[in-house]
Design a protein around this motif. Structure first.
Motif, PDB file in Angstrom:
ATOM      1  N   GLY A   1       9.267   5.546  -1.306  1.00 54.31           N
ATOM      2  CA  GLY A   1       8.748   4.200  -2.482  1.00 54.31           C
ATOM      3  C   GLY A   1       9.850   3.581  -2.855  1.00 54.31           C
ATOM      4  O   GLY A   1       9.678   2.400  -3.112  1.00 54.31           O
ATOM      5  N   ALA A   2      11.035   4.043  -3.093  1.00 54.86           N
ATOM      6  CA  ALA A   2      12.035   3.390  -3.754  1.00 54.86           C
ATOM      7  C   ALA A   2      12.491   2.130  -2.478  1.00 54.86           C
ATOM      8  O   ALA A   2      12.923   1.055  -2.731  1.00 54.86           O
ATOM      9  N   ASN A   3      12.666   2.648  -1.311  1.00 55.33           N
ATOM     10  CA  ASN A   3      12.920   1.654  -0.101  1.00 55.33           C
ATOM     11  C   ASN A   3      11.979   0.804   0.069  1.00 55.33           C
ATOM     12  O   ASN A   3      12.459  -0.325  -0.125  1.00 55.33           O
ATOM     13  N   TYR A   4      10.596   1.143   0.045  1.00 49.05           N
ATOM     14  CA  TYR A   4       9.733  -0.132   0.069  1.00 49.05           C
ATOM     15  C   TYR A   4       9.718  -0.938  -1.112  1.00 49.05           C
ATOM     16  O   TYR A   4       9.397  -2.096  -0.987  1.00 49.05           O
TER      17      TYR A   4
ATOM     18  N   ALA B   1      12.312  -1.693  -2.964  1.00 48.79           N
ATOM     19  CA  ALA B   1      13.422  -2.681  -2.876  1.00 48.79           C
ATOM     20  C   ALA B   1      13.194  -3.552  -1.831  1.00 48.79           C
ATOM     21  O   ALA B   1      13.535  -4.885  -2.125  1.00 48.79           O
ATOM     22  N   ARG B   2      12.601  -3.384  -0.793  1.00 46.40           N
ATOM     23  CA  ARG B   2      12.102  -4.333   0.215  1.00 46.40           C
ATOM     24  C   ARG B   2      11.410  -5.549  -0.298  1.00 46.40           C
ATOM     25  O   ARG B   2      11.525  -6.548   0.230  1.00 46.40           O
ATOM     26  N   SER B   3      10.388  -5.105  -0.975  1.00 46.11           N
ATOM     27  CA  SER B   3       9.356  -6.089  -1.537  1.00 46.11           C
ATOM     28  C   SER B   3       9.853  -6.739  -2.643  1.00 46.11           C
ATOM     29  O   SER B   3       8.917  -7.525  -3.252  1.00 46.11           O
ATOM     30  N   GLY B   4      10.798  -6.285  -3.563  1.00 43.82           N
ATOM     31  CA  GLY B   4      10.937  -6.790  -4.862  1.00 43.82           C
ATOM     32  C   GLY B   4      10.103  -6.188  -5.915  1.00 43.82           C
ATOM     33  O   GLY B   4      10.203  -6.766  -6.921  1.00 43.82           O
ATOM     34  N   SER B   5       9.271  -5.298  -5.659  1.00 42.91           N
ATOM     35  CA  SER B   5       8.661  -4.546  -6.585  1.00 42.91           C
ATOM     36  C   SER B   5       9.527  -3.903  -7.733  1.00 42.91           C
ATOM     37  O   SER B   5      10.441  -3.289  -7.455  1.00 42.91           O
ATOM     38  N   THR B   6       9.055  -4.000  -9.078  1.00 44.07           N
ATOM     39  CA  THR B   6       9.686  -3.325 -10.326  1.00 44.07           C
ATOM     40  C   THR B   6       8.786  -2.257 -10.535  1.00 44.07           C
ATOM     41  O   THR B   6       9.085  -1.728 -11.781  1.00 44.07           O
ATOM     42  N   THR B   7       7.671  -1.736  -9.947  1.00 34.21           N
ATOM     43  CA  THR B   7       6.811  -0.845 -10.427  1.00 34.21           C
ATOM     44  C   THR B   7       7.245   0.400 -10.136  1.00 34.21           C
ATOM     45  O   THR B   7       6.898   1.670 -10.629  1.00 34.21           O
ATOM     46  N   PHE B   8       8.243   0.736  -9.235  1.00 35.03           N
ATOM     47  CA  PHE B   8       9.006   1.975  -8.855  1.00 35.03           C
ATOM     48  C   PHE B   8      10.060   2.184  -9.336  1.00 35.03           C
ATOM     49  O   PHE B   8      11.182   1.727  -9.133  1.00 35.03           O
ATOM     50  N   THR B   9      10.284   2.955 -10.507  1.00 32.68           N
ATOM     51  CA  THR B   9      11.287   3.178 -11.391  1.00 32.68           C
ATOM     52  C   THR B   9      12.140   4.470 -11.419  1.00 32.68           C
ATOM     53  O   THR B   9      13.085   4.797 -12.184  1.00 32.68           O
ATOM     54  N   LEU B  10      11.859   5.462 -10.462  1.00 28.55           N
ATOM     55  CA  LEU B  10      12.421   6.704 -10.767  1.00 28.55           C
ATOM     56  C   LEU B  10      13.699   6.679 -10.065  1.00 28.55           C
ATOM     57  O   LEU B  10      13.719   6.618  -8.972  1.00 28.55           O
ATOM     58  N   PRO B  11      14.673   7.104 -10.769  1.00 24.10           N
ATOM     59  CA  PRO B  11      16.095   7.101 -10.327  1.00 24.10           C
ATOM     60  C   PRO B  11      16.157   8.173  -9.306  1.00 24.10           C
ATOM     61  O   PRO B  11      15.563   9.441  -9.521  1.00 24.10           O
ATOM     62  N   LEU B  12      16.984   8.096  -8.204  1.00 25.37           N
ATOM     63  CA  LEU B  12      17.065   8.882  -7.279  1.00 25.37           C
ATOM     64  C   LEU B  12      18.319   9.855  -7.288  1.00 25.37           C
ATOM     65  O   LEU B  12      19.103  10.191  -6.629  1.00 25.37           O
TER      66      LEU B  12
ATOM     67  N   ALA C   1       0.784  -1.031   0.163  1.00 22.82           N
ATOM     68  CA  ALA C   1       0.231  -0.053  -0.051  1.00 22.82           C
ATOM     69  C   ALA C   1       0.814   1.376  -0.051  1.00 22.82           C
ATOM     70  O   ALA C   1       0.660   2.343  -0.609  1.00 22.82           O
ATOM     71  N   LEU C   2       2.073   1.139   0.935  1.00 26.76           N
ATOM     72  CA  LEU C   2       2.919   2.311   0.786  1.00 26.76           C
ATOM     73  C   LEU C   2       3.623   2.665  -0.549  1.00 26.76           C
ATOM     74  O   LEU C   2       3.974   3.918  -1.092  1.00 26.76           O
ATOM     75  N   VAL C   3       3.896   1.580  -1.359  1.00 23.56           N
ATOM     76  CA  VAL C   3       4.521   1.819  -2.715  1.00 23.56           C
ATOM     77  C   VAL C   3       3.624   2.268  -3.684  1.00 23.56           C
ATOM     78  O   VAL C   3       3.847   3.219  -4.257  1.00 23.56           O
ATOM     79  N   SER C   4       2.401   2.082  -3.449  1.00 23.97           N
ATOM     80  CA  SER C   4       1.211   2.466  -4.331  1.00 23.97           C
ATOM     81  C   SER C   4       1.038   3.839  -4.007  1.00 23.97           C
ATOM     82  O   SER C   4       0.865   4.859  -5.069  1.00 23.97           O
ATOM     83  N   TYR C   5       1.095   4.298  -2.970  1.00 21.94           N
ATOM     84  CA  TYR C   5       0.831   5.567  -2.329  1.00 21.94           C
ATOM     85  C   TYR C   5       1.862   6.587  -2.957  1.00 21.94           C
ATOM     86  O   TYR C   5       1.984   7.612  -3.359  1.00 21.94           O
ATOM     87  N   CYS C   6       3.234   5.945  -2.556  1.00 23.27           N
ATOM     88  CA  CYS C   6       4.379   6.864  -2.949  1.00 23.27           C
ATOM     89  C   CYS C   6       4.464   6.961  -4.467  1.00 23.27           C
ATOM     90  O   CYS C   6       4.891   8.184  -4.988  1.00 23.27           O
ATOM     91  N   ALA C   7       4.002   5.864  -5.293  1.00 24.37           N
ATOM     92  CA  ALA C   7       3.969   5.963  -6.682  1.00 24.37           C
ATOM     93  C   ALA C   7       2.913   7.316  -6.951  1.00 24.37           C
ATOM     94  O   ALA C   7       3.421   7.974  -8.356  1.00 24.37           O
ATOM     95  N   GLU C   8       2.048   7.296  -6.672  1.00 27.79           N
ATOM     96  CA  GLU C   8       1.031   8.198  -6.997  1.00 27.79           C
ATOM     97  C   GLU C   8       1.374   9.492  -6.560  1.00 27.79           C
ATOM     98  O   GLU C   8       1.437  10.579  -7.457  1.00 27.79           O
TER      99      GLU C   8
END
Length: 301
Positions: free
Chosen positions: A215-218, A220-231, A42-49
């Motif tokens: 979002g990048a942190n969460y 990476a922890r979950s293995g999600s590939t949907t969060f792609t913005l480089p920092l 849920a946090l990944v989806s929030y941060c992505a938005e």
């Protein structure tokens, strides 16, 4: 042991349309969200938005991406929604200036900018001697972006169908945001416990940048590939329409304060345990606040 009501519900709980029992007070609901299996998702989806590129070309983050300007808009909506609801305290500039913790001149100048950009409509009051400030649909949409994302994130954990219903009804959306504004003023429990979040929110585009990091942190922890913005300085500056120097100042300060550090050319981030705990407490409180109000105003039982 929970107490049952005559209709079979448990005291302190409401039941959404899909039969999910939801606590009716914000602290209890917030505490129940942290640690649930879907909380990280849920946090990944929030941060992505929150890092999604704006729909307009000019830098909207410069207008709304700072806490004081956001609060002015939030209170403007709250004043208008309360006036629509009970007919008292007309939503005038003077009423707004009394409420917002900023100088009257700052508030007037910002409201004037909002009017020129079509975000606020000034309408004659009943006595024709004052103007009522009405939020435009565009302003409601922009200010509701984070609240709606938090509500949708909560629905990811506790299924319901509230987000679309509120988003698509301008009157309901204004009332929902207005009631949240009233709660913020009633008791300062939604910001004061989260000092680091507030420090980022006080800077231009600071909160979206924090959302990008978390979002990048969460992800990476979950293995999600949907969060792609480089920092990287360049990617963050372009996304949030600020200078590379401004991004650098925020990232350097975060490293010096021990909040987080970006490594490997913006491809990874190390976030402190304390910041993770604070962000999760903040996010859970926001999810709970907007879910409880949504349940109240849509009459779900």
């Amino acid at each position: 042991m929970s107490r049952s009501l005559p209709d079979g519900r448990e005291a302190g709980f409401s039941r959404s349309a899909v039969g999910v029992a939801v606590q009716t007070d914000v602290p209890s609901l917030a505490a129940s969200l942290i640690g649930r299996p879907l909380f990280g998702e849920a946090l990944v989806s929030y941060c992505a938005e929150m890092i999604r590129p704006p729909d307009v070309l000019w830098p909207i983050n410069k207008l709304f991406g700072q806490s004081m300007r956001y609060i002015v808009c939030f209170d403007l909506i709250g004043n208008y929604a309360r006036w629509r609801r009970d007919g008292t305290a007309p939503p005038t500039l003077t009423a707004l200036q009394r409420k917002v913790p900023a100088s009257a001149r700052q508030v007037a100048s910002f409201v004037d900018a909002l009017r020129h950009r079509g975000y606020v409509i000034a309408e004659p009051g009943g006595d024709r001697r004052s103007l009522h400030l009405r939020p435009s649909p565009a302003l409601l949409t922009e200010i509701a972006r984070s609240p709606l994302a938090f509500l949708r994130a909560c629905e990811h954990i506790l299924p319901a169908s509230l987000t679309d219903r509120i988003r698509d009804d301008e009157i309901l959306l204004a009332d929902w945001l207005g009631r949240a504004a009233e709660r913020f003023h009633d008791e300062d429990i939604y910001f004061s416990p989260f000092s680091t979040i507030v420090q980022f929110a006080e800077r231009d585009s600071g909160y979206p940048l924090l959302a990008a990091v978390m979002g990048a942190n969460y992800a990476a922890r979950s293995g999600s590939t949907t969060f792609t913005l480089p920092l990287t300085y360049a990617a963050l500056a372009e996304r949030f329409r600020v200078s590379r120097q401004h991004v650098g100042n925020l990232l350097i300060e975060a490293r010096q304060q021990g909040w987080f550090s970006v490594t490997q050319g913006g491809q990874s981030v190390a976030v402190s345990v304390d910041l993770v705990r604070e962000f999760e407490g903040w996010a859970a409180s926001q999810m709970a606040l907007y879910r409880v109000i949504a349940e109240e105003i849509t009459g779900r039982e």
